[in-house]
Design a protein around this motif. Structure first.
Motif, PDB file in Angstrom:
ATOM      1  N   GLU A 281      18.764   4.808  -9.879  1.00  0.00           N
ATOM      2  CA  GLU A 281      18.834   3.738 -11.194  1.00  0.00           C
ATOM      3  C   GLU A 281      18.444   2.757 -10.966  1.00  0.00           C
ATOM      4  O   GLU A 281      18.190   1.590 -11.786  1.00  0.00           O
ATOM      5  CB  GLU A 281      20.122   3.894 -11.650  1.00  0.00           C
ATOM      6  N   GLU A 282      17.979   2.119  -9.376  1.00  0.00           N
ATOM      7  CA  GLU A 282      17.379   0.717  -9.337  1.00  0.00           C
ATOM      8  C   GLU A 282      16.094   0.725  -9.292  1.00  0.00           C
ATOM      9  O   GLU A 282      15.473  -0.304  -9.552  1.00  0.00           O
ATOM     10  CB  GLU A 282      18.060   0.281  -7.719  1.00  0.00           C
ATOM     11  N   PHE A 283      15.418   2.048  -9.431  1.00  0.00           N
ATOM     12  CA  PHE A 283      14.003   1.875  -9.623  1.00  0.00           C
ATOM     13  C   PHE A 283      13.592   1.876 -10.972  1.00  0.00           C
ATOM     14  O   PHE A 283      13.972   2.465 -12.117  1.00  0.00           O
ATOM     15  CB  PHE A 283      13.596   3.277  -8.969  1.00  0.00           C
ATOM     16  N   GLU A 284      12.719   0.684 -11.313  1.00  0.00           N
ATOM     17  CA  GLU A 284      12.407   0.439 -12.734  1.00  0.00           C
ATOM     18  C   GLU A 284      10.935   0.823 -13.184  1.00  0.00           C
ATOM     19  O   GLU A 284      11.003   1.425 -14.183  1.00  0.00           O
ATOM     20  CB  GLU A 284      12.448  -1.021 -12.893  1.00  0.00           C
ATOM     21  N   LEU A 285      10.026   0.613 -12.404  1.00  0.00           N
ATOM     22  CA  LEU A 285       8.657   1.016 -12.863  1.00  0.00           C
ATOM     23  C   LEU A 285       7.583   1.277 -11.763  1.00  0.00           C
ATOM     24  O   LEU A 285       7.983   0.739 -10.465  1.00  0.00           O
ATOM     25  CB  LEU A 285       7.997   0.075 -13.871  1.00  0.00           C
ATOM     26  N   LEU A 286       6.697   1.917 -12.013  1.00  0.00           N
ATOM     27  CA  LEU A 286       5.634   2.199 -10.851  1.00  0.00           C
ATOM     28  C   LEU A 286       4.040   1.506 -11.388  1.00  0.00           C
ATOM     29  O   LEU A 286       3.948   1.664 -12.621  1.00  0.00           O
ATOM     30  CB  LEU A 286       5.657   3.647 -10.581  1.00  0.00           C
ATOM     31  N   VAL A 287       3.529   0.884 -10.464  1.00  0.00           N
ATOM     32  CA  VAL A 287       2.258   0.281 -10.902  1.00  0.00           C
ATOM     33  C   VAL A 287       1.281   0.977  -9.812  1.00  0.00           C
ATOM     34  O   VAL A 287       1.131   0.884  -8.436  1.00  0.00           O
ATOM     35  CB  VAL A 287       2.195  -1.197 -10.667  1.00  0.00           C
ATOM     36  N   LEU A 288       0.163   1.586 -10.478  1.00  0.00           N
ATOM     37  CA  LEU A 288      -0.967   2.136  -9.712  1.00  0.00           C
ATOM     38  C   LEU A 288      -2.150   1.508 -10.159  1.00  0.00           C
ATOM     39  O   LEU A 288      -2.308   1.406 -11.420  1.00  0.00           O
ATOM     40  CB  LEU A 288      -1.138   3.736  -9.892  1.00  0.00           C
ATOM     41  N   ALA A 289      -3.085   0.996  -9.344  1.00  0.00           N
ATOM     42  CA  ALA A 289      -4.244   0.220  -9.789  1.00  0.00           C
ATOM     43  C   ALA A 289      -5.329   0.424  -8.901  1.00  0.00           C
ATOM     44  O   ALA A 289      -5.073   0.610  -7.555  1.00  0.00           O
ATOM     45  CB  ALA A 289      -4.059  -1.040 -10.100  1.00  0.00           C
ATOM     46  N   SER A 290      -6.625   0.248  -9.168  1.00  0.00           N
ATOM     47  CA  SER A 290      -7.579  -0.057  -8.330  1.00  0.00           C
ATOM     48  C   SER A 290      -7.725  -1.222  -7.695  1.00  0.00           C
ATOM     49  O   SER A 290      -6.905  -2.258  -8.122  1.00  0.00           O
ATOM     50  CB  SER A 290      -9.032   0.484  -9.139  1.00  0.00           C
ATOM     51  N   ASP A 291      -8.675  -1.541  -6.603  1.00  0.00           N
ATOM     52  CA  ASP A 291      -8.624  -2.832  -6.063  1.00  0.00           C
ATOM     53  C   ASP A 291      -9.156  -3.868  -6.919  1.00  0.00           C
ATOM     54  O   ASP A 291      -8.942  -5.104  -6.534  1.00  0.00           O
ATOM     55  CB  ASP A 291      -9.443  -2.537  -4.781  1.00  0.00           C
ATOM     56  N   GLY A 292      -9.662  -3.788  -8.016  1.00  0.00           N
ATOM     57  CA  GLY A 292     -10.228  -4.562  -8.907  1.00  0.00           C
ATOM     58  C   GLY A 292      -8.932  -5.513  -9.347  1.00  0.00           C
ATOM     59  O   GLY A 292      -9.007  -6.682  -9.771  1.00  0.00           O
ATOM     60  N   LEU A 293      -7.690  -4.688  -9.252  1.00  0.00           N
ATOM     61  CA  LEU A 293      -6.383  -5.491  -9.542  1.00  0.00           C
ATOM     62  C   LEU A 293      -5.867  -6.194  -8.458  1.00  0.00           C
ATOM     63  O   LEU A 293      -5.641  -7.465  -8.287  1.00  0.00           O
ATOM     64  CB  LEU A 293      -5.446  -4.671 -10.211  1.00  0.00           C
ATOM     65  N   TRP A 294      -5.873  -5.634  -7.481  1.00  0.00           N
ATOM     66  CA  TRP A 294      -4.891  -6.095  -6.155  1.00  0.00           C
ATOM     67  C   TRP A 294      -5.668  -7.034  -5.239  1.00  0.00           C
ATOM     68  O   TRP A 294      -5.221  -7.687  -4.738  1.00  0.00           O
ATOM     69  CB  TRP A 294      -4.726  -4.844  -5.267  1.00  0.00           C
ATOM     70  N   ASP A 295      -7.375  -7.259  -5.700  1.00  0.00           N
ATOM     71  CA  ASP A 295      -7.797  -8.184  -4.787  1.00  0.00           C
ATOM     72  C   ASP A 295      -7.406  -9.726  -5.300  1.00  0.00           C
ATOM     73  O   ASP A 295      -7.766 -10.545  -4.662  1.00  0.00           O
ATOM     74  CB  ASP A 295      -9.476  -8.018  -5.324  1.00  0.00           C
ATOM     75  N   VAL A 296      -6.789  -9.737  -6.338  1.00  0.00           N
ATOM     76  CA  VAL A 296      -6.646 -11.093  -7.168  1.00  0.00           C
ATOM     77  C   VAL A 296      -5.005 -11.074  -7.542  1.00  0.00           C
ATOM     78  O   VAL A 296      -4.616 -12.152  -8.010  1.00  0.00           O
ATOM     79  CB  VAL A 296      -7.524 -11.287  -8.369  1.00  0.00           C
ATOM     80  N   VAL A 297      -4.349  -9.906  -7.663  1.00  0.00           N
ATOM     81  CA  VAL A 297      -3.013 -10.028  -8.046  1.00  0.00           C
ATOM     82  C   VAL A 297      -1.961  -9.471  -6.864  1.00  0.00           C
ATOM     83  O   VAL A 297      -2.147  -8.414  -6.673  1.00  0.00           O
ATOM     84  CB  VAL A 297      -3.005  -9.161  -9.333  1.00  0.00           C
ATOM     85  N   PRO A 298      -1.222 -10.191  -6.425  1.00  0.00           N
ATOM     86  CA  PRO A 298      -0.528  -9.758  -5.234  1.00  0.00           C
ATOM     87  C   PRO A 298       0.633  -8.701  -5.789  1.00  0.00           C
ATOM     88  O   PRO A 298       0.990  -8.594  -7.081  1.00  0.00           O
ATOM     89  CB  PRO A 298       0.250 -10.986  -4.710  1.00  0.00           C
ATOM     90  N   ASN A 299       1.173  -7.973  -4.964  1.00  0.00           N
ATOM     91  CA  ASN A 299       2.306  -6.935  -5.272  1.00  0.00           C
ATOM     92  C   ASN A 299       3.317  -7.487  -6.284  1.00  0.00           C
ATOM     93  O   ASN A 299       3.849  -6.909  -7.398  1.00  0.00           O
ATOM     94  CB  ASN A 299       2.871  -6.368  -4.073  1.00  0.00           C
ATOM     95  N   GLU A 300       3.735  -8.658  -5.650  1.00  0.00           N
ATOM     96  CA  GLU A 300       5.047  -9.250  -6.385  1.00  0.00           C
ATOM     97  C   GLU A 300       4.538  -9.582  -7.655  1.00  0.00           C
ATOM     98  O   GLU A 300       5.390  -9.696  -8.801  1.00  0.00           O
ATOM     99  CB  GLU A 300       5.475 -10.404  -5.456  1.00  0.00           C
TER     100      GLU A 300
END
Length: 403
Positions: A281-300
């Motif tokens: 019950e502590e897990f809220e959501l999952l984010v999958l993305a290409s590096d177009g997102l991760w290059d500029v948006v940190p995990n947090e």
């Protein structure tokens, strides 16, 4: 008179300005579309237009009792697509969004499937980021999950099935293009949910992040050539990692694992790294993305932004808008999966702890073991206080002090 080199520079600059302008126009249209999503469209009995209706698989997997929902791209003139889906039991919903951005072509693909295999509910989510062309990413979108669901040990040995399916699909793709001179490739970051068991497999630099109690937990590690273990593997196979604007395998490819890439296949493998997580019950959501997102948006940041939106499609669009506004120059594709835990402890009221009855039982036990004169409660008769019966906590100790 303008020399040829200066003229070439002017032409290149003009071309870049045109691409940026096109991207800004696309982004303006994209932002305007954010306000057109109706929350009512997330009715549990409705499937979005960009999700195909329930269909029965007529392949070999159908003989095992498999039915599936499958998503399909619905790209429009502005270079983006989005949609969402909610499970019939209400335990999860997902939203996805894909944006061409500043690139001239779209090489990202995604896939969302739900199915039942022998009565077991299964959900599959995937991000495929092509490089050198879109053919490899599109091939994965069309075949990877289909092959996985046909694997005979999918339910019993899920990790093994994922690993074998990834590598077999890579071999099939290379075989399908052996007569061509193309050498494109693709990443793959997938999440497979079987019951409460989540399996995240990764090849390349797309990424999957889980939110637990508001904290970002990466469930994949990017396959970069300068990662110490990856560099050692490549060099042991006879390859070389060198700097060419960034660290690259053979000075060519900026990732150390990928589907396709025939010329580098000896070094750039499609063997996935797999992490397994049991959801609670502590897990809220999952984010999958290409590096177009991760290059500029940190995990947090990705987790924090996604948690601000109630509906996962809105969250996926928000993440893409943020990545573009922060300067991402790549295709951007994102899937957000929200979990709605309805555990037994929340569905059924649990009996309250019997603290009072246990205390009474202890007093009864004391009454049976102590002298009768000490087993009676003493009542205070102080006129200045309200007269209430008070149970002496240690009658035996008090009796000794009085004697």
């Amino acid at each position: 008179m303008v020399c040829s080199s200066q003229l070439k520079t002017v032409i290149l600059q003009a071309g870049n300005i045109q691409k940026v302008t096109q991207g800004l126009v696309q982004f303006a249209n994209f932002k305007r579309s954010l306000g057109t999503i109706s929350v009512a469209s997330y009715s549990s009995d409705r499937i979005f237009p960009s999700i195909k209706g329930m269909m029965v698989d007529t392949s070999a997997a159908a003989s095992r009792g498999l039915t599936t929902n499958s998503s399909s791209e619905n790209d429009d003139d502005c270079g983006y697509a989005s949609g969402g889906w909610k499970s019939e039991d209400g335990k999860l919903s997902c939203g996805y969004s894909s944006f061409r951005g500043k690139r001239a072509s779209m090489e990202d693909f995604y896939d969302v499937k739900t199915c039942k295999i022998n009565g077991q509910a299964v959900c599959l989510f995937g991000i495929f980021d092509g490089h050198g062309g879109s053919r490899a990413a599109e091939y994965l979108k069309d075949n990877l999950f289909k092959n996985l669901m046909k694997h005979p040990d999918f339910l019993t040995k899920t990790r093994l099935a994922i690993s074998e399916t990834y590598q077999q699909t890579d071999s099939d793709f290379l075989e399908s293009g052996k007569e061509t001179f193309r050498d494109d490739g693709s990443t793959a970051s997938t999440a497979v949910l079987v019951g409460n068991s989540l399996y995240v497999a990764n090849v390349g630099d797309s990424r999957t992040v889980l939110s637990k109690a508001g904290k970002a937990i990466p469930l994949s590690e990017d396959h970069k050539p300068n990662r110490s273990d990856e560099r050692k593997r490549i060099e042991n196979a006879g390859g070389v990692v060198m700097w060419a604007g960034t660290w690259r395998v053979g000075g060519v490819l900026a990732m150390s694992r990928a589907f396709g890439n025939r010329m580098l296949k000896q070094f750039v493998v499609a063997e996935p790294e797999i992490q397994e997580q049991e959801l609670d019950e502590e897990f809220e959501l999952l984010v999958l993305a290409s590096d177009g997102l991760w290059d500029v948006v940190p995990n947090e940041d990705a987790v924090s932004l996604a948690l601000l939106e109630d509906e996962p499609e809105l969250a996926a669009r928000k993440l893409i808008e943020t990545a573009f506004s922060r300067g991402s120059a790549d295709n951007i594709t994102c899937i957000v999966v929200r979990f709605y835990h309805k555990l037994a402890s929340k569905l059924q009221p649990q009996p309250q702890p019997q603290i009072q009855s246990e205390t009474e039982m202890e007093l009864q036990d004391q009454a049976q073991t102590e002298p009768e004169t000490n087993s009676k409660p003493q009542i205070t008769t102080d006129p200045e206080t309200t007269i209430k019966p008070q149970i002496t906590e240690e009658p035996e100790t008090k009796t000794k002090s009085e004697t």
